[in-house]
Enzyme design. Structure first.
Site, PDB file in Angstrom:
ATOM      1  CE1 TYR A  35      -3.972  -2.051   5.456  1.00 47.32           C
ATOM      2  CE2 TYR A  35      -3.326   0.179   4.831  1.00 47.32           C
ATOM      3  CZ  TYR A  35      -3.720  -1.096   4.473  1.00 47.32           C
ATOM      4  OH  TYR A  35      -3.863  -1.424   3.154  1.00 47.32           O
ATOM      5  CB  THR A  63      -0.903   0.022   1.253  1.00 45.09           C
ATOM      6  OG1 THR A  63      -1.495   1.307   1.378  1.00 45.09           O
ATOM      7  CG2 THR A  63      -0.125  -0.253   2.519  1.00 45.09           C
TER       8      THR A  63
END
Ligand SMILES: NC(=O)c1ccc[n+]([C@@H]2O[C@H](COP(=O)([O-])OP(=O)(O)OC[C@H]3O[C@@H](n4cnc5c(N)ncnc54)[C@H](O)[C@@H]3O)[C@@H](O)[C@H]2O)c1
Length: 328
Positions: free
Chosen positions: A143, A118
């Site tokens: 995350y 990501t």
């Protein structure tokens, strides 16, 4: 060429679109998913196995049963804001779960992995115009940490186990399958485009703009929106690259467009394609939102021969709107 691909998390948003693209490209995708956030009606693989990432034995059995040659790994908890409140499940699922998958790949002798990383691994690098893969990883929430940790683990597995891996760092996934077969259905939904669409549909009373005083042309945050079907073709390109003879050990590759769109531009695009108006409320900035996040996409072009072709904002908004309207 071994065509059987295990798609872990293949019932989710990006996974389901990638399964469609894999089939079109002649691969045989086997979906492996625990349905924690995926959808049974979004499973388009040749086979479906219901199972958890942490179930190493089941993964090994599945890889052996279907003669799997490569793995694409989407399964994760994805909500960055929630990861600040409850980090442990994020590390458990995203890091420990991936260790289980890598263990299973070793046991079953599967050497190739495409991993969903990501843009969150770049954190808050606001002084950089285009985010290139050479920048240091600097995530700012659990995350992003979990994804950066997995990238580190993959690097360690190259010399030790002969792993061949590509970590695809997606920017803002958006849009829906142009034929309406799949689309974005996160619960809770935190992504901008589906939220703006909900406002256009009258399913929420307004859309909030978090900060209109950024140092950007219209004062709102800028992100790199990439059509989910472009992401899907990026996975096919990554897989083909790994199947080629000169595949690298581990390589991070950005998947984005290289173009930034502001929150206001997104809102205008949804207004245009939907023909609907709705209330827009400007509120103070949210902590941790960088002004601009845009991908440097040269590596994806040079290494994978890939570029986004469906990601102009009106196409993204039109496909997302059509899917949301058809889903009721
Ligand atoms: N959506 C985005 O904008 C975006 C951006 C960057 C990176 N990513 C990454 O892409 C991947 C896919 O994202 P998405 O938006 O499709 O999410 P999603 O929630 O729609 O899909 C995730 C899938 O993984 C499955 N899953 C989760 N934990 C599992 C487990 N322990 N065992 C088996 N299956 C499990 C879920 O049921 C779901 O089908 C994630 O790894 C995410 O971190 C997404």
């Amino acid at each position: 060429m071994n065509n059987a691909v295990l798609v872990v998390g293949g019932a989710g948003y990006i996974g389901s679109h990638t399964v469609l693209a894999l089939k079109d490209a002649g691969f045989l995708p086997v979906v492996y998913d625990n349905f924690s956030s995926g959808h049974r009606d979004a499973c388009f693989g040749d086979h479906l196995v219901e199972g958890d990432l942490t179930d190493t034995a089941k993964l090994v059995h599945t890889m052996q049963q279907f003669g799997i040659g490569s793995v694409i790994h989407f399964a994760a908890l994805i909500e960055a804001g929630q990861s600040v409140v409850t980090p442990l499940p994020f590390f458990q699922n995203n890091v420990a779960g991936t260790l289980s998958l890598l263990e299973a790949m070793n046991t079953a002798g599967v050497p190739r992995l495409v991993f969903s990383s990501t843009a969150a691994v770049y954190g808050n690098l606001t002084d950089v115009a285009l985010l290139s893969e050479e920048l240091p990883r600097a995530p700012i929430n659990p995350y992003g940490d979990s994804k950066a940790m997995v990238e580190t683990v993959l690097e360690s597995c190259v010399s030790a186990y002969g792993l061949q891996a590509i970590a695809l760092r997606y920017f803002n996934a958006s849009g829906a399958d142009a034929q309406g077969r799949s689309g974005e259905r996160h619960d809770p939904e935190t992504h901008l485009i589906p939220l703006v669409i909900q406002a256009a549909q009258g399913r929420r009373d307004r859309i909030k703009v978090y900060g209109a005083d950024y140092d950007t042309p219209d004062g709102t945050c800028i992100r790199d929106y990439i059509h989910v079907s472009d992401l899907a073709s990026g996975h096919v390109a990554a897989l083909r690259h790994l199947l080629g003879r000169d595949a690298p050990g581990v390589m991070p590759v950005n998947l984005g467009t290289g173009q930034g769109q502001s929150v206001r531009q997104v809102i205008d695009a949804v207004r245009r394609v939907s023909g609907r108006d709705f209330i827009v409320e400007e509120t103070p900035r949210r902590a941790g939102d960088p002004a601009t996040l845009v991908a440097d996409v040269r590596r994806a072009a040079d290494l994978l021969g890939w570029a986004a072709v469906h990601s102009d904002l009106d196409t993204i908004a039109r496909d997302a709107w059509a899917y949301a309207q058809a889903s009721g």
